[in-house]
Design an enzyme around this catalytic site. Structure first.
Site, PDB file in Angstrom:
ATOM      1  N   MET A  30       2.132  -3.309   4.923  1.00  0.00           N
ATOM      2  CA  MET A  30       1.773  -4.299   3.906  1.00  0.00           C
ATOM      3  C   MET A  30       0.408  -3.956   3.311  1.00  0.00           C
ATOM      4  O   MET A  30      -0.230  -4.819   2.689  1.00  0.00           O
ATOM      5  CB  MET A  30       1.762  -5.701   4.508  1.00  0.00           C
ATOM      6  N   ALA A  32      -3.705  -2.789   3.055  1.00  0.00           N
ATOM      7  CA  ALA A  32      -4.976  -3.020   3.760  1.00  0.00           C
ATOM      8  C   ALA A  32      -5.020  -2.063   4.957  1.00  0.00           C
ATOM      9  O   ALA A  32      -5.255  -2.473   6.100  1.00  0.00           O
ATOM     10  CB  ALA A  32      -5.134  -4.476   4.185  1.00  0.00           C
ATOM     11  N   LEU A  33      -4.785  -0.800   4.651  1.00  0.00           N
ATOM     12  CA  LEU A  33      -4.557   0.199   5.697  1.00  0.00           C
ATOM     13  C   LEU A  33      -5.801   0.462   6.546  1.00  0.00           C
ATOM     14  O   LEU A  33      -6.922   0.484   6.035  1.00  0.00           O
ATOM     15  CB  LEU A  33      -4.083   1.515   5.071  1.00  0.00           C
ATOM     16  N   HIS A  37      -2.474   1.940  11.030  1.00  0.00           N
ATOM     17  CA  HIS A  37      -1.456   2.462  10.100  1.00  0.00           C
ATOM     18  C   HIS A  37      -1.516   3.995  10.063  1.00  0.00           C
ATOM     19  O   HIS A  37      -0.479   4.662  10.077  1.00  0.00           O
ATOM     20  CB  HIS A  37      -1.698   1.935   8.683  1.00  0.00           C
ATOM     21  N   GLU A 151       3.503  -0.664  18.161  1.00  0.00           N
ATOM     22  CA  GLU A 151       3.772  -1.495  19.338  1.00  0.00           C
ATOM     23  C   GLU A 151       2.942  -2.778  19.331  1.00  0.00           C
ATOM     24  O   GLU A 151       3.239  -3.714  20.050  1.00  0.00           O
ATOM     25  CB  GLU A 151       3.416  -0.684  20.593  1.00  0.00           C
ATOM     26  N   ASP A 153       2.893  -4.983  17.195  1.00  0.00           N
ATOM     27  CA  ASP A 153       3.828  -6.048  16.813  1.00  0.00           C
ATOM     28  C   ASP A 153       5.079  -5.886  17.670  1.00  0.00           C
ATOM     29  O   ASP A 153       6.134  -5.486  17.184  1.00  0.00           O
ATOM     30  CB  ASP A 153       4.106  -5.958  15.317  1.00  0.00           C
ATOM     31  N   GLN A 156       8.310  -7.636  16.777  1.00  0.00           N
ATOM     32  CA  GLN A 156       8.851  -7.069  15.532  1.00  0.00           C
ATOM     33  C   GLN A 156       9.671  -5.809  15.826  1.00  0.00           C
ATOM     34  O   GLN A 156      10.749  -5.607  15.268  1.00  0.00           O
ATOM     35  CB  GLN A 156       7.700  -6.739  14.576  1.00  0.00           C
ATOM     36  N   SER A 188      -6.268  -4.698  13.068  1.00  0.00           N
ATOM     37  CA  SER A 188      -5.359  -5.532  12.287  1.00  0.00           C
ATOM     38  C   SER A 188      -5.987  -5.775  10.922  1.00  0.00           C
ATOM     39  O   SER A 188      -7.206  -5.943  10.820  1.00  0.00           O
ATOM     40  CB  SER A 188      -5.143  -6.873  12.995  1.00  0.00           C
ATOM     41  N   SER A 189      -5.148  -5.807   9.898  1.00  0.00           N
ATOM     42  CA  SER A 189      -5.658  -6.089   8.545  1.00  0.00           C
ATOM     43  C   SER A 189      -6.332  -7.456   8.513  1.00  0.00           C
ATOM     44  O   SER A 189      -7.212  -7.708   7.695  1.00  0.00           O
ATOM     45  CB  SER A 189      -4.505  -6.069   7.540  1.00  0.00           C
TER      46      SER A 189
HETATM   47  P1  AMP Z   1       1.413  -4.357   8.650  1.00  0.00           P
HETATM   48  O1  AMP Z   1       0.806  -3.681   7.459  1.00  0.00           O
HETATM   49  O2  AMP Z   1       0.514  -5.291   9.364  1.00  0.00           O
HETATM   50  O3  AMP Z   1       2.782  -4.933   8.350  1.00  0.00           O
HETATM   51  O4  AMP Z   1       1.686  -3.175   9.705  1.00  0.00           O
HETATM   52  C1  AMP Z   1       2.453  -2.062   9.349  1.00  0.00           C
HETATM   53  C2  AMP Z   1       2.762  -1.294  10.600  1.00  0.00           C
HETATM   54  O5  AMP Z   1       1.561  -0.860  11.220  1.00  0.00           O
HETATM   55  C3  AMP Z   1       3.533  -2.137  11.634  1.00  0.00           C
HETATM   56  O6  AMP Z   1       4.555  -1.340  12.221  1.00  0.00           O
HETATM   57  C4  AMP Z   1       2.444  -2.488  12.622  1.00  0.00           C
HETATM   58  O7  AMP Z   1       2.938  -2.727  13.920  1.00  0.00           O
HETATM   59  C5  AMP Z   1       1.582  -1.226  12.589  1.00  0.00           C
HETATM   60  N1  AMP Z   1       0.239  -1.520  13.090  1.00  0.00           N
HETATM   61  C6  AMP Z   1      -0.586  -2.515  12.693  1.00  0.00           C
HETATM   62  N2  AMP Z   1      -1.718  -2.522  13.434  1.00  0.00           N
HETATM   63  C7  AMP Z   1      -1.594  -1.513  14.325  1.00  0.00           C
HETATM   64  C8  AMP Z   1      -2.419  -1.012  15.382  1.00  0.00           C
HETATM   65  N3  AMP Z   1      -3.596  -1.548  15.660  1.00  0.00           N
HETATM   66  N4  AMP Z   1      -1.976   0.059  16.097  1.00  0.00           N
HETATM   67  C9  AMP Z   1      -0.762   0.614  15.821  1.00  0.00           C
HETATM   68  N5  AMP Z   1       0.054   0.190  14.836  1.00  0.00           N
HETATM   69  C10 AMP Z   1      -0.346  -0.860  14.106  1.00  0.00           C
END
Ligand code: AMP
Length: 285
Positions: A30, A32-33, A37, A151, A153, A156, A188-189
């Site tokens: 989503m 905000a990398l 990510h 992992e 999430d 998810q 986390s974003s």
């Molecule tokens: P999001 O943009 O939050 O939907 O995350 C996109 C992907 O990145 C999802 O598969 C998340 O589980 C993964 N992700 C988010 N934060 C982390 C993290 N700290 N470590 C590993 N993967 C992550």
């Protein structure tokens, strides 16, 4: 790096990769990398796939409109990050192509039961219907691929695995380890919305998980330890649970063996989640 927005071009790109003998590695995000990510991009590259990353803030997985409105959007930085980590194709799908009826409900929803119930679903009703529906669409457009998820999430990943298995998507799901700051906080974003004191309290999540990972205990002791650590740090606990790592059913005190501890907390109005391994020993009757 190729940049696409249309579904037709995205589908064609993936088809061409496969026709040329390559494998597509899909990384849905989503935006905000951050380095979490980036670790998925790196994982996909190490596996030798042609990396297709998507950035789509999926409104259907937000149960709270304020959360959707304030979700961070940093597209220029995201594009630079994707390029630096060797993403071959960055897709930024348009809302009117992803959900043509939005804001009206779409006719079709993918709804996963069992693993999607409880935990995150309690505080975020409908969240996993939104996740499963968007991932189903991403996988349908992308076609046969290896799909990378974090992992962090944990629920998810379980929901996506169940959906892929039940509906026969031609996707191999790979779960990559959680990337953390040096003080243990999972990237986390949403972390950027924390105040300095909130950011300090956020360390309680990984601290609680590290504590229960060290000493084998019964399920109820694990739950109480997680909750005490979080509450002592002054954070509002959404849940602190220990579950079977595949079915996500709550563990009982008669169980021993490897399980998963999951926590969710609200800090400064921001919902944070984390999880880690735990070893249960059955409580003596
Ligand atoms: P999001 O943009 O939050 O939907 O995350 C996109 C992907 O990145 C999802 O598969 C998340 O589980 C993964 N992700 C988010 N934060 C982390 C993290 N700290 N470590 C590993 N993967 C992550």
């Amino acid at each position: 790096m190729k940049s696409l927005t249309s579904i037709e071009e995205w589908r064609d790109y993936c088809e061409r990769v496969r026709r040329a003998g390559g494998r597509v590695g899909l990384v849905p995000t989503m935006g905000a990398l951050h380095d979490g990510h980036a670790s998925l991009f790196d994982c996909a590259r190490r596996d030798g796939t042609v990396v297709v990353a998507t950035i789509f803030v999926n409104p259907r997985q937000f149960s709270d409109d304020a959360d959707l409105q304030t979700y961070p959007r940093t597209l220029d930085d995201d594009r630079a990050m994707a390029r630096r980590h060797g993403v071959d194709c960055l897709v930024e799908p348009r809302l009117d192509e992803m959900w043509p009826d939005y804001p009206l409900p779409t006719a079709t929803t993918v709804s996963v039961r069992g693993v999607a119930d409880g935990l995150e679903s309690v505080g975020r009703p409908g969240h996993f219907d939104g996740v499963a529906s968007v991932v189903a669409k991403l996988l349908t457009i992308t076609g046969p691929c290896v799909a990378y998820f974090g992992e962090k999430d944990f629920q998810q990943v379980a929901v996506v695995r169940a959906m892929v298995r039940d509906l026969g998507f031609a996707a191999t799901v790979v779960a990559c380890p959680t990337i953390r700051e040096s003080d243990g906080v999972a990237l986390s974003s949403r972390n950027r919305r924390l105040s300095p004191s909130g950011r300090a309290r956020a360390t309680a999540l990984s601290r609680a998980l590290a504590q229960v990972a060290q000493v084998p205990a019964s399920a109820s002791v694990v739950r109480a330890t997680l909750r005490d650590t979080l509450e002592d740090a002054g954070v509002m606990v959404a849940y602190a649970d220990v579950v079977d790592p595949v079915r996500l059913t709550a563990s009982g005190d008669d169980e021993s063996g490897e399980r998963r501890a999951l926590v969710a907390a609200i800090i400064d109005g921001v919902r944070l989640i984390d999880n880690g391994p735990v070893t249960l020993v059955a409580r003596e009757a």
